[in-house]
Write an enzyme that holds these catalytic residues in place. Structure first.
Site, short mmCIF file in Angstrom:
data_model
loop_
_atom_site.label_atom_id
_atom_site.label_comp_id
_atom_site.label_asym_id
_atom_site.label_seq_id
_atom_site.Cartn_x
_atom_site.Cartn_y
_atom_site.Cartn_z
N ARG A 48 0.85 -1.18 0.00
CA ARG A 48 0.00 0.00 0.00
C ARG A 48 0.88 1.23 0.00
NH1 ARG A 48 2.24 1.56 3.78
NH2 ARG A 48 0.98 3.42 3.68
N GLY A 49 0.25 2.36 -0.26
CA GLY A 49 0.99 3.60 -0.50
C GLY A 49 1.04 3.82 -2.00
N GLN A 184 -2.40 2.03 9.79
CA GLN A 184 -1.09 2.14 9.16
C GLN A 184 -0.14 3.03 9.96
OE1 GLN A 184 -4.07 2.71 7.61
NE2 GLN A 184 -3.97 2.27 5.43
N ASP A 225 -2.71 10.42 -2.73
CA ASP A 225 -2.95 9.36 -3.70
C ASP A 225 -3.36 9.91 -5.05
OD1 ASP A 225 -3.19 6.34 -2.40
OD2 ASP A 225 -3.36 7.96 -0.94
N LYS A 236 -5.51 9.49 2.43
CA LYS A 236 -6.12 8.56 3.36
C LYS A 236 -7.25 9.23 4.15
CE LYS A 236 -5.14 5.11 3.63
NZ LYS A 236 -5.73 4.01 2.84
#
EC number: 5.3.1.23
Length: 333
Positions: A48-49, A184, A225, A236
């Site tokens: 993820r990221g 996270q 993102d 996020k």
């Protein structure tokens, strides 16, 4: 940290991805042999990221051609559907498609995927320095989610700025949010900060505004993102809430993302698709019910922070202060 733990390892005929769902308790790598394996790892949050997703997808296309399990076009479709909000995913796939149209060989695709990986690290190091330049001495900062080596090709975006700022003695205290529901921040960012020896404290998502009202916080530093042409930024879930609180308390707000995160075809944040995930991510934790059985939940993964709440956007090409469409276009063309 980026040298000690490598979350993305290309091994010529397989892609090894550090399963971030198990951190910090276990360090386990997934061996991906096909594009479908990579897509499942992305959708399942093993990787993820936004930058890391794009890198993994590029290697997934190499596997699709190398092993002949999927056609290039079909593999692209499968990978593109794995996380629709992260523009780095689409950017990487389109870049790989350009190579495939010009030179349809495994060797050319592999070379390009490795280049995407290497370039991301170089970009992060550059952004780290540019962002650190904006910090005052003895700064206290808040960061959200995980934007470090685990989420990128190395060093990190927002956490890269924090790394660079701490190395230059500009940061004295970091507060990192839990980042529910996947935690996270608690699982990954806290781990990275601990490995680096950077003074930090864990912050409940709902405690950020209270902290800003009681303590001197200089910057909120987050990743992205997708960034629309007018500077609106998807990140996020919980980022928008932090930006509103920061504006109320006179705290500056910085977004750090490579140029591949900008989507100039997307005019405003209203056009950014927001991924929603299963209610179980809120009603359960590692298989244990924490809400009544059958209870529904609204679970968007991202929110959009309007450009007017952002003081600076940092990318490897430069810094945009008080971003708007004209400033983004001037920097990115």
């Amino acid at each position: 940290m980026s040298n000690a733990v490598n979350p993305i390892i290309w091994d010529r005929n397989r892609l090894r991805l550090l399963d971030q769902r198990l951190l910090p308790a276990e360090v386990v790598y997934l061996d991906c042999l096909t594009a479908k394996d990579v897509a499942e790892a992305i959708h399942g949050m093993a990787v993820r990221g936004a930058p890391a997703i794009g890198i993994a997808a590029a290697y997934g296309l190499v596997l699709s051609v190398q092993k002949e399990h999927d056609s290039f076009a079909r593999a692209s479709e499968v990978l593109a559907a794995s996380r629709p909000t992260a523009v780095n995913l689409r950017w990487a796939l389109e870049r790989m498609r350009g190579i495939w149209l010009r030179t349809p060989t495994v060797e050319a695709l592999e070379k390009e995927a490795i280049a995407i990986h290497d370039e991301d690290l170089a970009q992060n190091l550059k952004m780290g320095e540019l962002g650190a330049d904006l910090l005052p001495s003895n700064a206290s900062v808040i960061t959200h989610c995980n934007t470090g080596a685990l989420a990128t090709g190395g060093h990190g975006t927002a956490l890269g700025v924090i790394r660079s700022g701490y190395a230059r003695n500009r940061i004295t205290r970091v507060y990192n949010t839990e980042t529910r529901p996947w935690l996270q921040g608690a699982r990954l960012t806290a781990w990275e900060l601990q490995q680096e020896g950077i003074p930090a404290q864990l912050l409940a998502d709902g405690a950020a505004a209270h902290l800003m009202s009681r303590e001197k916080i200089d910057w909120v530093i987050v990743g992205a993102d997708r960034i629309a042409a007018n500077g609106d930024t998807a990140n996020k879930i919980g980022t928008y809430m932090l930006a509103v609180a920061a504006k109320r308390h006179g705290v500056k707000f910085m977004v750090v993302a490579p140029s591949g995160t900008f989507d100039l075809r997307c005019r405003t944040g209203a056009e950014i698709p927001i991924e929603e995930r299963t209610a179980k991510e809120l009603t359960e934790f590692r298989g244990q019910m924490i809400a009544p059985v059958g209870y529904d939940a609204f679970n968007p993964v991202f929110d959009v922070t309007p450009a007017e709440l952002i003081d600076a956007i940092v990318c490897e090409r430069g810094v945009i202060l008080n971003p708007d469409a004209d400033k983004l276009n001037a920097l990115l063309g």
